[in-house]
Design an enzyme around this catalytic site. Structure first.
Site, PDB file in Angstrom:
ATOM      1  N   CYS A  46       0.827  -1.087  -0.128  1.00 36.75           N
ATOM      2  CA  CYS A  46      -0.106  -0.211   0.087  1.00 36.75           C
ATOM      3  C   CYS A  46       0.781   1.351  -0.073  1.00 36.75           C
ATOM      4  O   CYS A  46       1.693   1.345   0.804  1.00 36.75           O
ATOM      5  CB  CYS A  46      -0.931  -0.032   1.380  1.00 36.75           C
ATOM      6  SG  CYS A  46      -1.852   1.557   1.347  1.00 36.75           S
ATOM      7  N   ASP A  98      -0.564  -5.846   0.495  1.00 33.21           N
ATOM      8  CA  ASP A  98      -1.708  -6.055  -0.167  1.00 33.21           C
ATOM      9  C   ASP A  98      -1.527  -7.048  -1.024  1.00 33.21           C
ATOM     10  O   ASP A  98      -0.845  -7.413  -1.919  1.00 33.21           O
ATOM     11  CB  ASP A  98      -2.171  -4.751  -0.993  1.00 33.21           C
ATOM     12  CG  ASP A  98      -2.883  -3.477  -0.497  1.00 33.21           C
ATOM     13  OD1 ASP A  98      -3.202  -3.742   0.479  1.00 33.21           O
ATOM     14  OD2 ASP A  98      -2.301  -2.466  -0.842  1.00 33.21           O
TER      15      ASP A  98
END
Length: 132
Positions: free
Chosen positions: A34, A41
């Site tokens: 992120c 992520d």
């Protein structure tokens, strides 16, 4: 070929250039960071394409996908960047990349990006939804 993450995508000659056939690739271990928090992520990537002159070599694709593990990217940006890179190396007749990101803050995100060569059409209707 290196077994370290890298962006060196490779291709090989399409063995059936006269035929429109669908290649489906499921990549369940995609990871990027992120860009706001630096937290990982996770996503499953579904690639579907109809090759033209060349096909994408799978080990190089794996190494390419792994290269994103330390990159900070928004979901929308990384999905489109991957699609752009795959189009650039392979110039497919058709390509779709679907990225289904794991839940983050109670929100699931799915990004679908597509490409089709100009003046190319499939002669019959085809549903390219990944059946994996």
């Amino acid at each position: 070929m290196s077994s370290q993450p890298n962006k060196n995508l490779k291709v090989f000659d399409n063995p059936n250039i006269e035929r429109n056939f669908i290649i489906q690739i499921n990549m369940p271990e995609f990871t990027c960071l992120c860009p706001k928090t630096g937290q990982p992520d996770f996503a499953t990537l579904y690639l579907e394409y109809i090759a033209d002159k060349v096909c994408i070599e799978l080990k190089s694709l794996k190494m390419y996908i792994w290269s994103y593990r330390s990159k900070g990217e928004f979901h929308e940006a990384v999905t489109n960047k991957i699609l752009d890179d795959l189009i650039q190396i392979s110039n497919p007749r058709f390509m779709r990349l679907k990225a289904i990101f794991n839940v983050r803050g109670g929100i699931y995100t799915t990004i679908i990006a597509e490409y089709q060569q100009k003046n190319w059409t499939f002669k019959t209707k085809i549903d390219l939804q990944y059946q994996g």
